[in-house]
Structure formats: C-alpha cells, structure tokens
Design an enzyme around this catalytic site. Structure first.
Site, PDB file in Angstrom:
ATOM      1  NE  ARG A  36       9.920   8.959   4.679  1.00 42.21           N
ATOM      2  CZ  ARG A  36       9.694   7.691   5.027  1.00 42.21           C
ATOM      3  NH1 ARG A  36       9.514   6.771   4.098  1.00 42.21           N
ATOM      4  NH2 ARG A  36       9.643   7.363   6.300  1.00 42.21           N
ATOM      5  CE  LYS A 197       2.970   1.855   8.444  1.00 43.64           C
ATOM      6  NZ  LYS A 197       4.251   2.447   8.057  1.00 43.64           N
ATOM      7  N   GLY A 348       5.329   8.966   8.465  1.00 42.71           N
ATOM      8  CA  GLY A 348       4.720   9.332   7.197  1.00 42.71           C
ATOM      9  C   GLY A 348       3.279   9.791   7.315  1.00 42.71           C
ATOM     10  N   GLY A 371       9.092   4.964  12.256  1.00 44.97           N
ATOM     11  CA  GLY A 371       9.676   3.874  13.043  1.00 44.97           C
ATOM     12  C   GLY A 371      11.081   4.219  13.509  1.00 44.97           C
TER      13      GLY A 371
HETATM   14  C1  3PG Z   1       9.201   3.694   6.407  1.00 45.16           C
HETATM   15  O1  3PG Z   1       8.515   4.430   5.679  1.00 45.16           O
HETATM   16  O2  3PG Z   1       8.791   3.247   7.472  1.00 45.16           O
HETATM   17  C2  3PG Z   1      10.616   3.430   5.970  1.00 45.16           C
HETATM   18  O3  3PG Z   1      10.802   3.812   4.655  1.00 45.16           O
HETATM   19  C3  3PG Z   1      10.985   1.968   6.187  1.00 45.16           C
HETATM   20  O4  3PG Z   1      10.089   1.152   5.506  1.00 45.16           O
HETATM   21  P1  3PG Z   1       9.597  -0.197   6.185  1.00 45.16           P
HETATM   22  O5  3PG Z   1       8.819   0.166   7.396  1.00 45.16           O
HETATM   23  O6  3PG Z   1       8.798  -0.897   5.121  1.00 45.16           O
HETATM   24  O7  3PG Z   1      10.862  -0.959   6.541  1.00 45.16           O
HETATM   25 MG    MG Z   2       7.864   1.726   8.473  1.00 50.92          MG
END
Ligand code: 3PG
Ligand code: MG
Length: 391
Positions: A36, A197, A348, A371
């Site tokens: 990133r 998640k 990620g 997301g």
């Molecule tokens: C992520 O890695 O999903 C983004 O940086 C957003 O972070 P978050 O899901 O904690 O809002």
């Molecule tokens: Mg996230």
C-alpha cells in the site's frame, strides 16, 4: 472516471494534503507488507516533481479514538522516506499548533507525515470541525486512499468540502479496473470470497452480478452451519447467520451457482505442528475447527475457475500464515493464475497470501482495497470517491 484527478490540477508552489491508506500489516513494529505504500508513490512523486509540498495522512488499525503507541505511523513514514529517497518528517499528531506550524513552514519538495488520524474519535465520526482543521494545513486535497474509500470519515469524505479536490493516480486506476468488471465483465464471471472478516452482508448485491459465487475460508462455516451442519470450533459469524440462510435459499435455483466447501482441513490449533486431518463438512469434529479447504474442494473450486473469463477474489481460503494451512489458498491461487481470466485480487490478507506464495505478478490486477473493492463491485457509491470534485 468523472472526477478530477491530479492531472487536472496545478500543484506548483502549493501545499497538497494527500490522504493515503497506509493501514499496513505490522509485526513487532515492523511492516510485513508495504504494497500500500509503494502503490501511492506515483502520485506523490508526480506532485513533488511539479513543485508541491506534501502533507501525507493516513489511519492505521482501529485505535478507536485513543492514542495507541503501537499504532503510530512512524514505521510507515520511515518506509516512505526510504522509497521516496527524501526525508519524511513524522509529526506527533495530526492537528494542533505544532502541526499547523510545520505545515506553514513547508517549502516545495518537503514531505511531512501526520500521526494516525484515528487517534482522534472525530475522524471516524466524519466530524466537520476536525475535517476543517485538517484542511487548514493545505491548499489542495488529494484522495489516494482507495482502501478507505468506503468509509465516510472526516479525512476521506468531508475534507473536500473545504478545499479544491482531486483523485490520486492509484484511486483513479482502481476505479478504472473495478468499473470495467462492474459494468462490462466478460462472462462467466466468478467471484470468490474467503477470509474471516464478516462480508456476508455484501453478498446479496454481488450475487445478482456474477455467474458463480465461491465461498471458502472463514466465511464458509456460517453457511455450512446455516445448512444445518455441525461446524465444531470453526469461525462463526452470528450476526450474518439469518442472512446466510436467506442467501442459500436464494441460490437454490442455481443462479448464480453457489459453491461451498465439501471437505476441510480440521485441527485443534492454528499451529504448524498441531495434528490435522481432512474431514467432509458433514463430519467436522466438535472439538476441532476447519482451517483450510480440503483436496476435493480445491478440485471443485479450481474447475469453476478454469472456465471463468473474469475472476474477483477477496479473502484467503484458510489460515495461510501457517504454512501447513496454506495449501488450499495455494491451489486456488494457481488455478486463478492458470485460468487465463481477467483476475482482480482484493483485500489485505489475500494480497499478502499471494505475495507470500509468489503468485502476485500472475494476476491481472492486485487491488489495494478489500472492503472498498467489494462495496464498489456491489454497485455502491463509495463516499470517499463521491466527495471528490467532478471533472
Ligand atoms: C482496510 O484495510 O480495510 C482499510 O484501511 C480500512 O480500514 P478499516 O476496515 O479499519 O476501516
Ligand atoms: Mg477493512
């Protein structure tokens, strides 16, 4: 994209606030994957080469409005400095008199990095006063934080009210790639979801757009339980349980085709040397958890991928950080690489997995947002993109 990009602005002699997503994985204070950070270098070097001074800002992790030293952006600022080949000054906060003074004194070519925006609760609340304070540090606002574009936070969705705004080159490129598979995917179009998640909420809309939906990794167990199976100690997303049942019912007609694991690797612990076994999903032992997809599942998923023309993949198939539990993810990465399909990988964890397994350069596009890419492909408007000025 009908939004202004940095190509449409003249940053010469200006202070440019660049919102980036440096929410990178850390282990013992060390960055384990800097994808990133590398991804925004084109935007930063372009602005610098045209005479700008930069205020770089990001969040890291979820400190919930509190200062957490272990979530300092210092390691990210160091890495950025190394990659840019010039000093990057990290400040101790993102607002306040010291930060204002540092931003005021910048000369063209200078780069400062603000401390974690989420150390202030106002960031996630989308607070206007906080956004205005951040905007006061610069003359132009640029959003290159594609990975955070689905969040309506002060630095992503509100700052553009107070400054001329533009998209960075990364955000622009991500939108271009994802728009292509949203609007005009070559079919068959296969979406594959894994990871732990909760993502079941996004499936409803995604289902309407794809020909095949593959669900593996931690997401699968909620569905298996919704089918009435005993999932032992496997991850279970209680909140999405009803929704999983509805999705199963909707998919009964076979459109889209919904594929779930038929066998899994079961273990008592996510450890390299822990005993493990293969079990059909009907026979997950009560004291064990599913930690990877099994060999028969790998074969079935790979078959679906082989015939695809477009693939979107978010989330690993198992606990790939443990080498013994990475085989399912490896088999799937290989099938995607060999499919010849236009393949977009987002999120990620799965990006880290395919980097680790050596498949990253065999994918058509590796997306910096998990997301964010999912919500985009559902057809949702992302607040961080909507806020940028129209061209
Ligand atoms: C992520 O890695 O999903 C983004 O940086 C957003 O972070 P978050 O899901 O904690 O809002
Ligand atoms: Mg996230």
């Amino acid at each position: 994209m009908n939004k202004k990009s940095i190509r449409d602005i003249n940053p010469k002699g200006k202070r440019v606030f660049v919102r980036v997503d440096f929410n990178v994985p850390l282990k013992d204070g060390e960055i384990t994957d800097d994808t990133r950070i590398r991804a925004v270098l084109p935007t930063l070097t372009d602005l610098l080469s045209r005479g700008a001074a930069l205020v770089v800002a990001s969040h890291l992790g979820r400190p919930k409005g509190q200062v957490k030293r272990e979530l300092s952006l210092e390691p990210a600022a160091d890495r950025l400095s190394g990659l840019l080949g010039r000093p990057v000054t990290i400040l101790s906060d993102c607002i306040g008199p010291e930060v204002e003074a540092a931003a005021r004194d910048m000369k063209p070519g200078d780069v400062i990095m603000l401390e974690n925006l989420r150390f202030h609760p106002e960031e996630e609340k989308g607070d206007e006063g906080f956004a205005k304070q951040l905007a006061g540090l610069a003359d132009i606002y640029v959003n290159d934080a594609f990975g955070t574009a689905h969040r309506a936070h002060a630095s992503t969705a509100v700052m553009a009210k107070f400054l001329p705004s533009a998209a960075g080159l990364l955000l622009e490129r991500e939108v271009q790639v994802l728009s292509h598979i949203l609007e005009d995917p070559e079919r068959p179009y296969v979406a594959m979801l894994g990871g732990i998640k909760g993502k079941i909420g996004v499936l409803r809309n995604l289902m309407k757009r794809v020909d095949t939906l593959i669900i593996g990794g931690g997401q699968a167990y909620t569905f298996l339980k919704a089918k009435g199976l005993d999932i032992g100690k496997s991850v279970f997303d209680e909140e999405s349980f009803e929704l999983a049942k509805e999705i199963l019912a909707e998919a009964e007609g076979g459109r889209p085709q919904l594929l779930l694991p038929v066998d899994v690797v079961v273990t008592g612990e996510l450890k390299q040397d822990a005993p493990r076994d293969i079990a059909p999903v009907e026979k997950i032992p009560p004291d064990q958890m599913g930690a990877d997809i099994g060999p028969e599942t790998r074969k079935r998923f790979a078959e679906a991928l082989t015939g695809a023309k477009t693939i979107f993949w978010n989330g690993p198939m198992g606990a790939f950080e443990v080498p013994a539990l990475a085989e399912g993810t490896r088999a799937i990465a290989q099938a995607v690489a060999e499919s010849g399909a236009y393949s977009v990988i987002g999120g990620g964890d799965v990006v880290a997995a395919i980097e680790q397994l050596g498949f990253a350069d065999r994918m058509s596009h590796v997306c910096t947002g998990g997301g964010a890419s999912l919500e985009f492909l559902e057809g949702k408007q992302l607040p961080g993109i909507a806020a940028i000025e129209d061209r």
